[in-house]
Design a protein around this motif. Structure first.
Motif, PDB file in Angstrom:
ATOM      1  N   UNK A  31       0.794  -1.233   0.000  1.00 23.32           N
ATOM      2  CA  UNK A  31       0.000   0.000   0.000  1.00 23.32           C
ATOM      3  C   UNK A  31       0.825   1.280   0.000  1.00 23.32           C
ATOM      4  N   UNK A  32       2.127   1.177   0.160  1.00 20.03           N
ATOM      5  CA  UNK A  32       2.968   2.378   0.172  1.00 20.03           C
ATOM      6  C   UNK A  32       3.279   2.859  -1.246  1.00 20.03           C
ATOM      7  N   UNK A  33       2.246   2.903  -2.064  1.00 17.44           N
ATOM      8  CA  UNK A  33       2.342   3.390  -3.439  1.00 17.44           C
ATOM      9  C   UNK A  33       1.134   4.269  -3.712  1.00 17.44           C
ATOM     10  N   UNK A  34       1.329   5.241  -4.592  1.00 20.32           N
ATOM     11  CA  UNK A  34       0.237   6.141  -4.957  1.00 20.32           C
ATOM     12  C   UNK A  34       0.257   6.341  -6.463  1.00 20.32           C
ATOM     13  N   UNK A  35      -0.619   7.223  -6.929  1.00 20.30           N
ATOM     14  CA  UNK A  35      -0.640   7.540  -8.359  1.00 20.30           C
ATOM     15  C   UNK A  35       0.650   8.199  -8.806  1.00 20.30           C
ATOM     16  N   UNK A  36       1.449   8.663  -7.852  1.00 23.04           N
ATOM     17  CA  UNK A  36       2.713   9.321  -8.178  1.00 23.04           C
ATOM     18  C   UNK A  36       3.921   8.446  -7.860  1.00 23.04           C
ATOM     19  N   UNK A  40       8.719   7.135  -0.439  1.00 22.78           N
ATOM     20  CA  UNK A  40      10.128   7.105  -0.068  1.00 22.78           C
ATOM     21  C   UNK A  40      10.405   5.951   0.899  1.00 22.78           C
ATOM     22  N   UNK A  41       9.476   5.654   1.775  1.00 22.55           N
ATOM     23  CA  UNK A  41       9.647   4.543   2.705  1.00 22.55           C
ATOM     24  C   UNK A  41       9.778   3.220   1.961  1.00 22.55           C
ATOM     25  N   UNK A  42       8.904   3.010   0.968  1.00 17.95           N
ATOM     26  CA  UNK A  42       8.976   1.781   0.187  1.00 17.95           C
ATOM     27  C   UNK A  42      10.251   1.747  -0.643  1.00 17.95           C
ATOM     28  N   UNK A  43      10.623   2.892  -1.213  1.00 21.57           N
ATOM     29  CA  UNK A  43      11.846   2.943  -2.009  1.00 21.57           C
ATOM     30  C   UNK A  43      13.046   2.522  -1.162  1.00 21.57           C
ATOM     31  N   UNK A  44      13.124   3.030   0.043  1.00 20.78           N
ATOM     32  CA  UNK A  44      14.267   2.704   0.897  1.00 20.78           C
ATOM     33  C   UNK A  44      14.288   1.215   1.268  1.00 20.78           C
ATOM     34  N   UNK A  45      13.124   0.637   1.471  1.00 27.79           N
ATOM     35  CA  UNK A  45      13.089  -0.796   1.757  1.00 27.79           C
ATOM     36  C   UNK A  45      13.561  -1.599   0.547  1.00 27.79           C
ATOM     37  N   UNK A  88      13.359  -1.506 -11.180  1.00 30.78           N
ATOM     38  CA  UNK A  88      14.309  -0.416 -11.377  1.00 30.78           C
ATOM     39  C   UNK A  88      14.468   0.474 -10.149  1.00 30.78           C
ATOM     40  N   UNK A  89      13.376   0.699  -9.414  1.00 31.72           N
ATOM     41  CA  UNK A  89      13.483   1.476  -8.179  1.00 31.72           C
ATOM     42  C   UNK A  89      14.355   0.748  -7.170  1.00 31.72           C
ATOM     43  N   UNK A  90      14.127  -0.540  -7.011  1.00 34.67           N
ATOM     44  CA  UNK A  90      14.904  -1.326  -6.049  1.00 34.67           C
ATOM     45  C   UNK A  90      16.389  -1.282  -6.361  1.00 34.67           C
ATOM     46  N   UNK A  91      16.739  -1.443  -7.631  1.00 35.56           N
ATOM     47  CA  UNK A  91      18.146  -1.532  -8.014  1.00 35.56           C
ATOM     48  C   UNK A  91      18.769  -0.181  -8.326  1.00 35.56           C
ATOM     49  N   UNK A  92      17.990   0.899  -8.134  1.00 40.76           N
ATOM     50  CA  UNK A  92      18.493   2.263  -8.328  1.00 40.76           C
ATOM     51  C   UNK A  92      18.909   2.514  -9.777  1.00 40.76           C
ATOM     52  N   UNK A  93      18.126   1.949 -10.695  1.00 39.24           N
ATOM     53  CA  UNK A  93      18.414   2.133 -12.127  1.00 39.24           C
ATOM     54  C   UNK A  93      17.206   2.727 -12.838  1.00 39.24           C
ATOM     55  N   UNK A  94      16.324   3.366 -12.085  1.00 43.61           N
ATOM     56  CA  UNK A  94      15.117   3.931 -12.665  1.00 43.61           C
ATOM     57  C   UNK A  94      15.424   5.302 -13.262  1.00 43.61           C
ATOM     58  N   UNK A 120      23.961   9.287  -4.081  1.00 43.59           N
ATOM     59  CA  UNK A 120      22.944   8.757  -4.985  1.00 43.59           C
ATOM     60  C   UNK A 120      23.264   7.318  -5.379  1.00 43.59           C
ATOM     61  N   UNK A 121      24.509   7.047  -5.683  1.00 39.67           N
ATOM     62  CA  UNK A 121      24.915   5.684  -6.026  1.00 39.67           C
ATOM     63  C   UNK A 121      24.670   4.752  -4.849  1.00 39.67           C
ATOM     64  N   UNK A 122      24.836   5.257  -3.639  1.00 42.48           N
ATOM     65  CA  UNK A 122      24.606   4.457  -2.441  1.00 42.48           C
ATOM     66  C   UNK A 122      23.123   4.270  -2.136  1.00 42.48           C
ATOM     67  N   UNK A 123      22.256   4.902  -2.937  1.00 48.35           N
ATOM     68  CA  UNK A 123      20.819   4.742  -2.759  1.00 48.35           C
ATOM     69  C   UNK A 123      20.226   5.602  -1.672  1.00 48.35           C
ATOM     70  N   UNK A 124      20.999   6.562  -1.163  1.00 47.15           N
ATOM     71  CA  UNK A 124      20.519   7.407  -0.073  1.00 47.15           C
ATOM     72  C   UNK A 124      19.768   8.630  -0.580  1.00 47.15           C
ATOM     73  N   UNK A 125      19.981   8.999  -1.836  1.00 47.65           N
ATOM     74  CA  UNK A 125      19.335  10.199  -2.386  1.00 47.65           C
ATOM     75  C   UNK A 125      18.789   9.917  -3.776  1.00 47.65           C
ATOM     76  N   UNK A 126      17.947  10.849  -4.256  1.00 51.22           N
ATOM     77  CA  UNK A 126      17.396  10.799  -5.611  1.00 51.22           C
ATOM     78  C   UNK A 126      17.640  12.139  -6.299  1.00 51.22           C
TER      79      UNK A 126
END
Length: 397
Positions: A31-36, A40-45, A88-94, A120-126
């Protein structure tokens, strides 16, 4: 070209496939997804899971903690990641982060890399990439760039409005394309938490797979020091090509994974579902669609691999990436559209992942240049090459 995969690449392909199946797909209904897009919580997981699997930001250089994939290797791994819209979000290649990481590695100073790229490469930022503008500004025609950068002492003042800025909401930094006083273009770097940068709204969109959605940004006298110019002043359009040619291709790779999933979903359904005394797949009309899907998937993959191979040889690949973008966006769309048709009622509901893939993929024929613009650009180059060849054949007057 050698179409065989090395043992190392095949192992990475299989490891990525297992990761997507076991760690990512189970979270698609989270459920941690929306139309947008994912929160960020789901992305970090998701990023945490990829980090544990040793699959985070694999396209980044080894010096920055990535695997340092070649373009061909990206083609194989990104297709597997794209099998899930969360992969792609999980692997930081989106998008747009994947393209921005590539651009920053090529152009940024060491200080800029440490400040913006390494986290960003470490997945801490976008990040986000601010180029597209409302009319009469830049869209498919970048020469219409309206956002301005005016020299003010050792700084630049940036003013303008950008829209369709993927990932804008929640991004930590932005790459801004702005027009200089002499008409050239320059790229600037800025943190997003500046009061002079206003996220006016997130736009409603067909897709919901990009973290941060698509935003409208306003820059009100944003002051950027000369040290935060990305690359050289006046070379923004040149750097855009450094970013866009590979980024067009990685879109093709990721969406190929989604198209393959839609096809496999339809294949599994039609070989089991009975109608008029036999499985749907044995009816000629359905069987032809399955065959057409396979041909489109193979055609798309060959174009991706060939263009990736050219990039690995050091070619710019601008023409070839345009060609691949058109072929893949249209072929992969046909695969998904046929899959919806074969699934019938299940194709237009959330009973399978195909409806979601259909909604997300339609925009692929528009972003990074509509198919019509790429065809127009390709035609101009073909005519130019033909005229050059004709003139050379005629010899000096």
């Amino acid at each position: 070209m050698d179409f065989s995969l090395s043992p190392q690449l095949r192992e990475l392909q299989e490891r990525t496939r297992r990761f997507i199946a076991e760690q990512v797909i189970p979270l698609e209904r989270d459920p941690r997804q929306s139309a947008h897009g994912p929160s960020e919580e789901l992305r970090r997981e998701l990023v945490g899971r990829a980090r544990e699997a040793g699959l985070l930001t694999p396209h980044a250089s080894k010096a920055l903690g990535g695997i340092g994939l070649t373009h061909i290797e990206k083609a194989v791994v990104f297709e597997e990641a794209g099998y899930s819209w969360l992969g792609p979000t999980a692997m930081n290649i989106h998008a747009p982060d994947e393209g921005n990481i590539h651009l920053m590695e090529e152009v940024a100073t060491e200080a800029q890399k440490e400040r913006w790229l390494r986290p960003q490469v470490e997945g801490r930022t976008r990040s986000c990439f601010a180029m597209t503008e409302p009319s009469p500004g830049a869209g498919a025609d970048p020469s219409m760039l309206a956002t301005t950068a005016v020299k003010d002492g050792d700084d630049y003042l940036i003013n303008g409005v950008k829209w369709f800025i993927t990932g804008a909401e929640g991004a930590d930094y932005v790459i801004i394309m702005a027009r200089m006083e002499d008409g050239s273009a320059t790229m600037f770097l800025s943190d997003m938490d500046r009061p002079e940068i206003v996220l006016e709204r997130s736009m409603d969109a067909m897709d919901s797979c990009f973290t941060g959605g698509h935003g409208v940004l306003r820059f009100n006298n944003l002051r950027v020091p000369a040290s935060d110019v990305l690359g050289e002043v006046g070379k923004g359009f040149r750097y855009a090509q450094v970013r866009l040619a590979p980024a067009r291709l990685t879109h093709c790779m990721r969406w190929l994974g989604q198209a393959r999933r839609a096809h496999e979903t339809a294949l599994e359904y039609t070989r089991r579902r009975q109608a008029f005394g036999k499985p749907l797949a044995e009816h000629e009309g359905v069987g032809f669609m399955l065959a057409d899907n396979d041909m489109d998937l193979h055609t798309a993959r060959l174009n991706i691999w060939h263009t990736a191979w050219l990039l690995d040889q050091g070619e710019k690949g601008n023409y070839e990436s345009s060609r691949a973008k058109v072929i893949c966006s249209e072929a992969e769309w046909r695969v998904v559209d046929r899959s919806v048709q074969m699934l019938g009622g299940q194709g237009v509901t959330g009973e399978t992942p195909v409806m979601r893939i259909f909604n997300d993929m339609r925009a692929f024929r528009i972003y990074d240049g509509p198919s019509e613009v790429h065809r127009w650009s390709m035609a101009r180059k073909l005519v130019h090459l033909a005229e050059t060849a004709a003139a050379a054949a005629e010899g000096p007057a």
